[in-house]
Design a protein around this motif. Sequence first.
Motif, PDB file in Angstrom:
ATOM      1  N   PRO A  27       0.829  -1.305   0.032  1.00 44.89           N
ATOM      2  CA  PRO A  27       0.115   0.032  -0.181  1.00 44.89           C
ATOM      3  C   PRO A  27       0.810   1.113  -0.073  1.00 44.89           C
ATOM      4  CG  PRO A  27      -0.808  -1.443   1.468  1.00 44.89           C
ATOM      5  CD  PRO A  27       0.368  -2.240   0.936  1.00 44.89           C
ATOM      6  N   SER A  28       2.008   1.406   0.771  1.00 43.93           N
ATOM      7  CA  SER A  28       2.844   2.502   0.683  1.00 43.93           C
ATOM      8  C   SER A  28       3.482   2.714  -0.617  1.00 43.93           C
ATOM      9  CB  SER A  28       3.846   2.587   1.820  1.00 43.93           C
ATOM     10  OG  SER A  28       4.926   1.550   1.808  1.00 43.93           O
ATOM     11  N   ASP A  29       3.907   1.601  -1.238  1.00 44.69           N
ATOM     12  CA  ASP A  29       4.500   1.715  -2.465  1.00 44.69           C
ATOM     13  C   ASP A  29       3.323   2.151  -3.456  1.00 44.69           C
ATOM     14  OD1 ASP A  29       6.937   0.386  -2.081  1.00 44.69           O
ATOM     15  OD2 ASP A  29       6.178  -1.641  -2.442  1.00 44.69           O
ATOM     16  N   ILE A  30       2.203   1.827  -3.542  1.00 43.38           N
ATOM     17  CA  ILE A  30       1.116   2.379  -4.241  1.00 43.38           C
ATOM     18  C   ILE A  30       0.890   3.905  -4.018  1.00 43.38           C
ATOM     19  CG2 ILE A  30      -1.246   2.435  -5.050  1.00 43.38           C
ATOM     20  CD1 ILE A  30      -1.143  -0.801  -4.170  1.00 43.38           C
ATOM     21  N   THR A  31       0.909   4.313  -2.889  1.00 35.93           N
ATOM     22  CA  THR A  31       0.859   5.669  -2.471  1.00 35.93           C
ATOM     23  C   THR A  31       1.799   6.509  -3.076  1.00 35.93           C
ATOM     24  OG1 THR A  31      -0.356   5.098  -0.274  1.00 35.93           O
ATOM     25  CG2 THR A  31       0.875   7.218  -0.644  1.00 35.93           C
ATOM     26  N   LYS A  32       3.285   6.136  -2.877  1.00 37.07           N
ATOM     27  CA  LYS A  32       4.243   6.681  -3.371  1.00 37.07           C
ATOM     28  C   LYS A  32       4.244   6.735  -4.876  1.00 37.07           C
ATOM     29  CE  LYS A  32       7.808   4.331  -1.482  1.00 37.07           C
ATOM     30  NZ  LYS A  32       8.687   3.906  -1.269  1.00 37.07           N
ATOM     31  N   LEU A  33       3.864   5.661  -5.738  1.00 38.46           N
ATOM     32  CA  LEU A  33       4.053   5.454  -6.980  1.00 38.46           C
ATOM     33  C   LEU A  33       2.825   6.524  -7.708  1.00 38.46           C
ATOM     34  CD1 LEU A  33       4.726   1.816  -7.631  1.00 38.46           C
ATOM     35  CD2 LEU A  33       5.813   3.622  -8.568  1.00 38.46           C
ATOM     36  N   ARG A  35       1.294   9.225  -6.476  1.00 35.97           N
ATOM     37  CA  ARG A  35       1.792  10.798  -5.883  1.00 35.97           C
ATOM     38  C   ARG A  35       2.773  10.982  -7.151  1.00 35.97           C
ATOM     39  NH1 ARG A  35       2.384  10.644   0.611  1.00 35.97           N
ATOM     40  NH2 ARG A  35       0.223  10.712   0.935  1.00 35.97           N
ATOM     41  N   PHE A  36       3.741  10.105  -7.316  1.00 36.55           N
ATOM     42  CA  PHE A  36       4.722  10.593  -8.339  1.00 36.55           C
ATOM     43  C   PHE A  36       4.193  10.648  -9.847  1.00 36.55           C
ATOM     44  CE2 PHE A  36       8.235   9.409 -11.514  1.00 36.55           C
ATOM     45  CZ  PHE A  36       8.919  10.126 -11.218  1.00 36.55           C
ATOM     46  N   LEU A  37       3.145   9.993  -9.970  1.00 39.46           N
ATOM     47  CA  LEU A  37       2.474   9.872 -11.327  1.00 39.46           C
ATOM     48  C   LEU A  37       1.230  11.179 -11.533  1.00 39.46           C
ATOM     49  CD1 LEU A  37       2.507   6.052 -12.097  1.00 39.46           C
ATOM     50  CD2 LEU A  37       3.954   7.690 -13.182  1.00 39.46           C
ATOM     51  N   GLY A  38       0.987  11.619 -10.178  1.00 44.13           N
ATOM     52  CA  GLY A  38       0.159  12.651 -10.139  1.00 44.13           C
ATOM     53  C   GLY A  38      -1.236  11.925 -10.406  1.00 44.13           C
ATOM     54  N   ILE A  39      -1.626  10.909  -9.845  1.00 40.42           N
ATOM     55  CA  ILE A  39      -2.894  10.173 -10.226  1.00 40.42           C
ATOM     56  C   ILE A  39      -3.164   9.767  -8.559  1.00 40.42           C
ATOM     57  CG2 ILE A  39      -2.694   9.675 -12.436  1.00 40.42           C
ATOM     58  CD1 ILE A  39      -2.010   6.816 -11.822  1.00 40.42           C
ATOM     59  N   SER A  40      -4.678   9.346  -8.510  1.00 42.77           N
ATOM     60  CA  SER A  40      -5.067   8.732  -7.342  1.00 42.77           C
ATOM     61  C   SER A  40      -4.571   7.378  -7.291  1.00 42.77           C
ATOM     62  CB  SER A  40      -6.561   8.744  -7.050  1.00 42.77           C
ATOM     63  OG  SER A  40      -7.228   7.752  -8.085  1.00 42.77           O
ATOM     64  N   ALA A  41      -4.553   6.860  -6.113  1.00 46.27           N
ATOM     65  CA  ALA A  41      -4.322   5.366  -5.658  1.00 46.27           C
ATOM     66  C   ALA A  41      -5.065   4.480  -6.447  1.00 46.27           C
ATOM     67  CB  ALA A  41      -4.155   5.132  -4.059  1.00 46.27           C
ATOM     68  N   ASP A  73      14.815   4.093 -22.891  1.00 43.92           N
ATOM     69  CA  ASP A  73      16.356   4.104 -22.729  1.00 43.92           C
ATOM     70  C   ASP A  73      16.762   3.382 -21.699  1.00 43.92           C
ATOM     71  OD1 ASP A  73      15.079   5.195 -20.292  1.00 43.92           O
ATOM     72  OD2 ASP A  73      15.831   7.026 -20.266  1.00 43.92           O
ATOM     73  N   ARG A  74      15.856   2.386 -21.391  1.00 42.92           N
ATOM     74  CA  ARG A  74      16.278   1.111 -20.473  1.00 42.92           C
ATOM     75  C   ARG A  74      16.413   1.793 -18.994  1.00 42.92           C
ATOM     76  NH1 ARG A  74      21.929  -1.270 -22.847  1.00 42.92           N
ATOM     77  NH2 ARG A  74      22.072   0.877 -22.531  1.00 42.92           N
ATOM     78  N   ARG A  75      15.643   2.929 -18.654  1.00 43.76           N
ATOM     79  CA  ARG A  75      15.811   3.246 -17.290  1.00 43.76           C
ATOM     80  C   ARG A  75      14.463   3.537 -16.802  1.00 43.76           C
ATOM     81  NH1 ARG A  75      20.529   7.328 -16.245  1.00 43.76           N
ATOM     82  NH2 ARG A  75      22.239   6.306 -17.597  1.00 43.76           N
ATOM     83  N   CYS A  76      14.294   3.405 -15.382  1.00 44.61           N
ATOM     84  CA  CYS A  76      13.057   3.398 -14.828  1.00 44.61           C
ATOM     85  C   CYS A  76      12.467   4.617 -14.914  1.00 44.61           C
ATOM     86  CB  CYS A  76      13.113   2.792 -13.421  1.00 44.61           C
ATOM     87  SG  CYS A  76      11.855   2.840 -12.416  1.00 44.61           S
ATOM     88  N   THR A  77      11.429   4.586 -15.408  1.00 45.72           N
ATOM     89  CA  THR A  77      10.644   6.023 -15.499  1.00 45.72           C
ATOM     90  C   THR A  77       9.955   6.452 -14.273  1.00 45.72           C
ATOM     91  OG1 THR A  77       8.465   4.930 -16.270  1.00 45.72           O
ATOM     92  CG2 THR A  77       9.864   5.463 -17.878  1.00 45.72           C
ATOM     93  N   VAL A  78       9.775   5.572 -13.185  1.00 42.16           N
ATOM     94  CA  VAL A  78       9.372   5.812 -11.916  1.00 42.16           C
ATOM     95  C   VAL A  78      10.490   5.946 -10.775  1.00 42.16           C
ATOM     96  CG1 VAL A  78       7.051   5.434 -12.272  1.00 42.16           C
ATOM     97  CG2 VAL A  78       8.421   3.771 -11.570  1.00 42.16           C
ATOM     98  N   TYR A  79      11.949   5.831 -11.215  1.00 40.70           N
ATOM     99  CA  TYR A  79      12.884   5.611 -10.223  1.00 40.70           C
ATOM    100  C   TYR A  79      12.891   6.091  -8.877  1.00 40.70           C
ATOM    101  CZ  TYR A  79      17.631   4.390  -8.953  1.00 40.70           C
ATOM    102  OH  TYR A  79      18.504   3.741  -8.128  1.00 40.70           O
ATOM    103  N   PRO A  80      12.432   7.394  -8.739  1.00 38.11           N
ATOM    104  CA  PRO A  80      12.569   8.015  -7.272  1.00 38.11           C
ATOM    105  C   PRO A  80      11.352   7.485  -6.397  1.00 38.11           C
ATOM    106  CG  PRO A  80      12.650   9.757  -9.293  1.00 38.11           C
ATOM    107  CD  PRO A  80      12.337   8.453  -9.983  1.00 38.11           C
ATOM    108  N   ALA A  81      10.348   6.738  -6.951  1.00 41.85           N
ATOM    109  CA  ALA A  81       9.400   6.228  -6.284  1.00 41.85           C
ATOM    110  C   ALA A  81       9.173   4.837  -6.419  1.00 41.85           C
ATOM    111  CB  ALA A  81       7.987   6.762  -6.843  1.00 41.85           C
ATOM    112  N   ARG A  82      10.236   4.048  -6.992  1.00 44.01           N
ATOM    113  CA  ARG A  82      10.146   2.781  -7.358  1.00 44.01           C
ATOM    114  C   ARG A  82       9.711   1.871  -6.038  1.00 44.01           C
ATOM    115  NH1 ARG A  82      15.259   4.226  -6.334  1.00 44.01           N
ATOM    116  NH2 ARG A  82      16.877   3.007  -5.335  1.00 44.01           N
ATOM    117  N   PRO A  83       9.343   0.540  -6.176  1.00 45.26           N
ATOM    118  CA  PRO A  83       8.736  -0.178  -5.048  1.00 45.26           C
ATOM    119  C   PRO A  83       9.792  -0.904  -4.449  1.00 45.26           C
ATOM    120  CG  PRO A  83       7.716  -0.981  -7.079  1.00 45.26           C
ATOM    121  CD  PRO A  83       8.823   0.223  -7.679  1.00 45.26           C
ATOM    122  N   ALA A  84       9.536  -1.121  -3.055  1.00 42.61           N
ATOM    123  CA  ALA A  84      10.717  -1.670  -2.319  1.00 42.61           C
ATOM    124  C   ALA A  84      11.166  -3.109  -2.850  1.00 42.61           C
ATOM    125  CB  ALA A  84      10.038  -2.271  -0.935  1.00 42.61           C
ATOM    126  N   ASP A  85      10.468  -3.855  -3.685  1.00 39.73           N
ATOM    127  CA  ASP A  85      10.923  -4.912  -4.500  1.00 39.73           C
ATOM    128  C   ASP A  85      12.116  -4.528  -5.252  1.00 39.73           C
ATOM    129  OD1 ASP A  85       9.363  -6.791  -3.363  1.00 39.73           O
ATOM    130  OD2 ASP A  85       8.306  -7.464  -5.203  1.00 39.73           O
TER     131      ASP A  85
END
Length: 121
Positions: A27-33, A35-41, A73-85
């Motif tokens: 749930p906290s990963d979903i919240t971070k992601l 917010r990062f994407l600017g959409i609701s959970a 570009d082979r990089r994570c587009t959500v890197y600052p908010a990437r999940p714990a996994d």
Amino acid sequence: MKDPSPLDCLKCPALCCRMAGYVEVSPSDITKLSRFLGISARAFEAKHIVHVTRAGRKRIKAGYETCQFLGSDRRCTVYPARPADCRGYFCWEQNDPTVYEYARFVQTPVRRLRAEEAAEE
């Protein structure tokens, strides 16, 4: 495994994001992601959850499919908010060394590979 030393992730073709298995989100990963994407959970879950297990665990990456957040570009587009996994994954610390060995091969200069081959003969 021969060489369990860390690799340069920026030199890798994003093998962990392409073939390393599942990525579960808490749930906290979903919240971070979200917010990062600017959409609701709720909107995040509707758009990005690819599987929910019988135990209710949610995944954003299934099996050996490429992660939906891997950019061209082979990089994570959500890197600052990437999940714990993702934050905790290191290919050199896995039980199955397949990803590590292939990443090591990809990052090894051809000259060195040929020298190692010659030494083995």
